[in-house]
Write a protein that holds these residues in place. Structure first.
Motif, PDB file in Angstrom:
ATOM      1  N   GLU A 188       7.268   1.872  -5.676  1.00 21.47           N
ATOM      2  CA  GLU A 188       6.688   1.442  -6.953  1.00 21.47           C
ATOM      3  C   GLU A 188       6.196   0.001  -6.875  1.00 21.47           C
ATOM      4  O   GLU A 188       5.126  -0.338  -7.380  1.00 21.47           O
ATOM      5  CB  GLU A 188       7.727   1.580  -8.070  1.00 21.47           C
ATOM      6  CG  GLU A 188       8.094   3.015  -8.417  1.00 21.47           C
ATOM      7  CD  GLU A 188       9.073   3.626  -7.429  1.00 21.47           C
ATOM      8  OE1 GLU A 188       9.603   2.893  -6.557  1.00 21.47           O
ATOM      9  OE2 GLU A 188       9.299   4.844  -7.523  1.00 21.47           O
ATOM     10  N   ALA A 189       6.989  -0.840  -6.216  1.00 21.72           N
ATOM     11  CA  ALA A 189       6.579  -2.245  -6.087  1.00 21.72           C
ATOM     12  C   ALA A 189       5.345  -2.366  -5.208  1.00 21.72           C
ATOM     13  O   ALA A 189       4.457  -3.182  -5.466  1.00 21.72           O
ATOM     14  CB  ALA A 189       7.727  -3.073  -5.509  1.00 21.72           C
ATOM     15  N   LEU A 190       5.273  -1.556  -4.152  1.00 21.05           N
ATOM     16  CA  LEU A 190       4.089  -1.578  -3.301  1.00 21.05           C
ATOM     17  C   LEU A 190       2.858  -1.172  -4.095  1.00 21.05           C
ATOM     18  O   LEU A 190       1.797  -1.773  -3.974  1.00 21.05           O
ATOM     19  CB  LEU A 190       4.274  -0.636  -2.114  1.00 21.05           C
ATOM     20  CG  LEU A 190       5.114  -1.166  -0.959  1.00 21.05           C
ATOM     21  CD1 LEU A 190       5.386  -0.050   0.035  1.00 21.05           C
ATOM     22  CD2 LEU A 190       4.427  -2.325  -0.276  1.00 21.05           C
ATOM     23  N   ALA A 191       3.003  -0.146  -4.926  1.00 20.56           N
ATOM     24  CA  ALA A 191       1.874   0.298  -5.738  1.00 20.56           C
ATOM     25  C   ALA A 191       1.435  -0.803  -6.688  1.00 20.56           C
ATOM     26  O   ALA A 191       0.243  -1.012  -6.920  1.00 20.56           O
ATOM     27  CB  ALA A 191       2.259   1.558  -6.511  1.00 20.56           C
ATOM     28  N   PRO A 234       3.486  -9.459  -0.570  1.00 21.54           N
ATOM     29  CA  PRO A 234       4.558 -10.037  -1.383  1.00 21.54           C
ATOM     30  C   PRO A 234       4.923 -11.411  -0.857  1.00 21.54           C
ATOM     31  O   PRO A 234       4.488 -11.816   0.229  1.00 21.54           O
ATOM     32  CB  PRO A 234       5.710  -9.042  -1.180  1.00 21.54           C
ATOM     33  CG  PRO A 234       5.448  -8.443   0.161  1.00 21.54           C
ATOM     34  CD  PRO A 234       3.950  -8.366   0.295  1.00 21.54           C
ATOM     35  N   ALA A 235       5.723 -12.148  -1.620  1.00 22.68           N
ATOM     36  CA  ALA A 235       6.189 -13.458  -1.168  1.00 22.68           C
ATOM     37  C   ALA A 235       6.899 -13.293   0.169  1.00 22.68           C
ATOM     38  O   ALA A 235       7.753 -12.433   0.324  1.00 22.68           O
ATOM     39  CB  ALA A 235       7.127 -14.058  -2.200  1.00 22.68           C
ATOM     40  N   ASP A 253       8.639  -2.280   8.091  1.00 21.59           N
ATOM     41  CA  ASP A 253       8.886  -1.051   7.334  1.00 21.59           C
ATOM     42  C   ASP A 253       7.900  -0.895   6.191  1.00 21.59           C
ATOM     43  O   ASP A 253       7.394   0.203   5.930  1.00 21.59           O
ATOM     44  CB  ASP A 253      10.322  -1.026   6.801  1.00 21.59           C
ATOM     45  CG  ASP A 253      11.349  -0.845   7.918  1.00 21.59           C
ATOM     46  OD1 ASP A 253      10.951  -0.360   9.006  1.00 21.59           O
ATOM     47  OD2 ASP A 253      12.516  -1.183   7.707  1.00 21.59           O
ATOM     48  N   GLU A 254       7.602  -1.975   5.502  1.00 27.15           N
ATOM     49  CA  GLU A 254       6.637  -1.923   4.406  1.00 27.15           C
ATOM     50  C   GLU A 254       5.239  -1.632   4.931  1.00 27.15           C
ATOM     51  O   GLU A 254       4.485  -0.852   4.341  1.00 27.15           O
ATOM     52  CB  GLU A 254       6.650  -3.251   3.633  1.00 27.15           C
ATOM     53  CG  GLU A 254       7.943  -3.485   2.871  1.00 27.15           C
ATOM     54  CD  GLU A 254       8.102  -4.918   2.404  1.00 27.15           C
ATOM     55  OE1 GLU A 254       9.027  -5.173   1.623  1.00 27.15           O
ATOM     56  OE2 GLU A 254       7.321  -5.787   2.840  1.00 27.15           O
ATOM     57  N   GLY A 275       3.444 -11.263   8.920  1.00 23.02           N
ATOM     58  CA  GLY A 275       3.599 -10.735   7.573  1.00 23.02           C
ATOM     59  C   GLY A 275       2.310 -10.529   6.808  1.00 23.02           C
ATOM     60  O   GLY A 275       2.324 -10.016   5.693  1.00 23.02           O
ATOM     61  N   SER A 276       1.172 -10.904   7.404  1.00 21.04           N
ATOM     62  CA  SER A 276      -0.121 -10.760   6.737  1.00 21.04           C
ATOM     63  C   SER A 276      -0.930  -9.644   7.385  1.00 21.04           C
ATOM     64  O   SER A 276      -0.807  -9.389   8.590  1.00 21.04           O
ATOM     65  CB  SER A 276      -0.916 -12.073   6.820  1.00 21.04           C
ATOM     66  OG  SER A 276      -0.255 -13.100   6.119  1.00 21.04           O
ATOM     67  N   LEU A 277      -1.772  -9.005   6.587  1.00 20.99           N
ATOM     68  CA  LEU A 277      -2.621  -7.926   7.084  1.00 20.99           C
ATOM     69  C   LEU A 277      -3.885  -8.496   7.707  1.00 20.99           C
ATOM     70  O   LEU A 277      -4.514  -9.394   7.145  1.00 20.99           O
ATOM     71  CB  LEU A 277      -2.991  -6.981   5.945  1.00 20.99           C
ATOM     72  CG  LEU A 277      -1.815  -6.337   5.203  1.00 20.99           C
ATOM     73  CD1 LEU A 277      -2.326  -5.482   4.051  1.00 20.99           C
ATOM     74  CD2 LEU A 277      -0.958  -5.503   6.150  1.00 20.99           C
TER      75      LEU A 277
END
Length: 203
Positions: A4-7, A23-24, A30-31, A46-48
């Protein structure tokens, strides 16, 4: 982070598409693997990192080297292209080519390799990836203990590949240069390799 948080982290763009906002602290491995992303997206610190359109050279150099790597690959190793490699909690690069241990290869649904299963990584430098391929990624590959790294660049009047080769030095924890190869790439590690780099002209 929950689904839900990812969405909720997807940000609506002007064209109506939705792109994820990190996210911060950035995404974790995993995310990262739960996100619906364009093909070949990488996770760096941590960045795309999204892939830009590639030059013809990039495709041809990958093909030439892949064929050369496959020619004499021993039974205990496998050659792969554009597969995710988990280096740590927030780093999942996707090397252009990699040589992995056969016992680290799963079934056809496998989506990633662990750094411990990787013997060689190859990056073909593109205009938009110069800093990452020359500096960021080699440092991360070395920190993960991957034994061999090649950097491939377009050089010379004929726009042929030159290959910079590196071995991991366990004393320094960094890569040491073992040479630059222009017309022919002939090595004995990680196994016997002999590639005519001028062969790109015939592809």
């Amino acid at each position: 982070m929950t689904a839900e948080a990812l969405a909720d982290s997807l940000h609506l763009q002007p064209d109506g598409s939705r792109w994820p906002v990190p996210p911060a602290g950035g995404y974790t491995v995993d995310e990262f693997f739960t996100l619906d992303l364009p093909p070949h997206t990488e996770l760096i610190d941590g960045s795309l990192v999204f892939v830009s359109p590639q030059r013809n050279f990039h495709t041809l150099a990958m093909y030439l080297l892949e064929q050369g790597l496959r020619q004499h690959v021993p039974d205990d190793l496998r050659v792969r292209r554009k597969m995710a490699v988990v280096l740590g909690r927030r780093n999942v690069p996707e090397p252009d080519l990699l040589v992995v241990k056969a016992d680290g290869v799963g079934g056809p649904r496998q989506t990633r390799y662990e750094a411990a299963d990787v013997t060689l990584v190859v990056e073909v430098v593109s205009p938009d990836s110069e800093d990452r391929d020359r500096d960021t990624k080699p440092h991360k590959y070395a920190a993960a203990g991957i034994a061999y790294f090649w950097r491939v660049e377009m050089t010379g009047a004929h726009d042929r590949p030159a290959v910079w080769t590196y071995d991991y030095d366990p004393v320094t924890g960094a890569y040491a240069s073992t040479g630059v190869h222009h017309d022919r790439l002939k090595l004995s590690v990680p196994y016997d390799i002999d590639i005519d780099l001028t062969g790109i002209d015939r592809l």
